[in-house]
Design a protein around this motif. Structure first.
Motif, short mmCIF file in Angstrom:
data_model
loop_
_atom_site.label_atom_id
_atom_site.label_comp_id
_atom_site.label_asym_id
_atom_site.label_seq_id
_atom_site.Cartn_x
_atom_site.Cartn_y
_atom_site.Cartn_z
N TYR A 8 56.29 -48.11 71.03
CA TYR A 8 57.40 -48.50 70.16
C TYR A 8 57.81 -47.35 69.25
O TYR A 8 59.00 -47.04 69.11
N GLU A 9 56.84 -46.67 68.63
CA GLU A 9 57.14 -45.54 67.75
C GLU A 9 57.83 -44.42 68.51
O GLU A 9 58.78 -43.81 68.03
N PHE A 10 57.33 -44.17 69.73
CA PHE A 10 57.91 -43.10 70.55
C PHE A 10 59.35 -43.43 70.94
O PHE A 10 60.23 -42.58 70.85
N GLN A 11 59.59 -44.68 71.35
CA GLN A 11 60.96 -45.08 71.72
C GLN A 11 61.89 -44.99 70.51
O GLN A 11 63.03 -44.55 70.63
N ASN A 12 61.38 -45.40 69.36
CA ASN A 12 62.17 -45.32 68.13
C ASN A 12 62.48 -43.87 67.79
O ASN A 12 63.60 -43.54 67.41
N LEU A 13 61.50 -43.00 67.94
CA LEU A 13 61.69 -41.58 67.67
C LEU A 13 62.71 -40.99 68.65
O LEU A 13 63.59 -40.23 68.25
N LYS A 14 62.58 -41.35 69.92
CA LYS A 14 63.53 -40.85 70.92
C LYS A 14 64.95 -41.31 70.62
O LYS A 14 65.89 -40.57 70.85
N SER A 15 65.09 -42.51 70.09
CA SER A 15 66.44 -43.02 69.82
C SER A 15 67.10 -42.26 68.67
O SER A 15 68.31 -42.29 68.53
N LEU A 16 66.29 -41.60 67.83
CA LEU A 16 66.85 -40.82 66.73
C LEU A 16 67.40 -39.48 67.18
O LEU A 16 68.17 -38.85 66.47
N PHE A 17 66.99 -39.04 68.36
CA PHE A 17 67.41 -37.74 68.88
C PHE A 17 68.12 -37.95 70.21
O PHE A 17 67.82 -38.88 70.94
N ALA A 18 69.03 -37.07 70.52
CA ALA A 18 69.74 -37.17 71.80
C ALA A 18 68.85 -36.57 72.89
O ALA A 18 68.96 -35.40 73.23
N THR A 19 67.94 -37.37 73.41
CA THR A 19 67.04 -36.89 74.46
C THR A 19 67.48 -37.47 75.79
O THR A 19 68.03 -38.57 75.86
N SER A 20 67.23 -36.72 76.84
CA SER A 20 67.61 -37.21 78.16
C SER A 20 66.64 -38.30 78.59
O SER A 20 65.47 -38.30 78.24
N SER A 21 67.14 -39.25 79.35
CA SER A 21 66.30 -40.35 79.80
C SER A 21 65.67 -40.07 81.16
O SER A 21 64.78 -40.78 81.58
N TRP A 22 66.13 -39.01 81.86
CA TRP A 22 65.61 -38.77 83.20
C TRP A 22 64.37 -37.88 83.21
O TRP A 22 63.60 -37.92 84.15
N GLY A 23 64.17 -37.10 82.19
CA GLY A 23 62.97 -36.26 82.13
C GLY A 23 61.81 -37.15 81.80
O GLY A 23 61.78 -38.31 82.14
N GLY A 24 60.86 -36.66 81.10
CA GLY A 24 59.88 -37.61 80.62
C GLY A 24 58.51 -37.04 80.41
O GLY A 24 58.16 -36.01 80.94
N ARG A 25 57.78 -37.80 79.66
CA ARG A 25 56.40 -37.47 79.35
C ARG A 25 55.52 -38.46 80.10
O ARG A 25 55.85 -39.60 80.27
N ARG A 26 54.37 -37.99 80.49
CA ARG A 26 53.42 -38.87 81.15
C ARG A 26 52.51 -39.57 80.12
O ARG A 26 51.96 -40.60 80.39
N THR A 27 52.38 -38.96 78.94
CA THR A 27 51.56 -39.56 77.89
C THR A 27 52.37 -39.61 76.60
O THR A 27 53.34 -38.86 76.43
N LEU A 28 51.94 -40.46 75.71
CA LEU A 28 52.62 -40.55 74.42
C LEU A 28 52.27 -39.33 73.57
O LEU A 28 51.14 -38.84 73.62
N PRO A 29 53.22 -38.83 72.77
CA PRO A 29 52.95 -37.64 71.94
C PRO A 29 52.06 -37.97 70.76
O PRO A 29 51.87 -39.12 70.39
#
Length: 120
Positions: free
Chosen positions: A15-36
């Motif tokens: 949830y925190e990661f998704q919220n953080l991503k929504s604050l920045f213009a990040t691409s949805s096709w790339g990605g991380r395998r683990t949470l930061p």
């Protein structure tokens, strides 16, 4: 990892990661395998002793300034909350005093009405 125990660094929740991503213009096709991971204030201090590049030092200085700013904001808000609690208590006391005044006024009015009835 030995330098950063859980009170220095923690992994974000999904949830925190998704919220953080929504604050920045990040691409949805790339990605991380683990949470930061995120650093606490103590983690940033430890990080500044580990990283020695000029850019890392400047970033850590900015982060410490942000931590200090947040600490001040929290302190200011705590003071405001304390003042509000004092005001609430004062208002409660005033409400009680007003109730006592009205009670006495009612009693005086009853005594006056009783006196008039006895005289009348």
């Amino acid at each position: 990892m030995d330098r950063f125990p859980e009170d220095f660094m923690f992994q974000l929740t999904e949830y925190e990661f998704q919220n953080l991503k929504s604050l920045f213009a990040t691409s949805s096709w790339g990605g991380r395998r683990t949470l930061p991971y995120a650093f606490t204030e103590h983690g940033v201090l430890m990080l500044s002793s580990v990283l020695n590049s000029k850019k890392a030092i400047q970033v850590n200085i900015q982060i410490m300034r942000i931590f200090n700013y947040f600490r001040k904001m929290l302190s200011d808000n705590a003071n405001i909350v304390m003042e509000l609690e004092k005001l609430k208590k004062s208002i409660r006391n005033q409400d009680q005093n007003i109730e006592v005044i009205f009670k006495y006024l009612d009693e005086l009015s009853e005594k006056e009405n009783t006196s008039k009835a006895e005289k009348g």
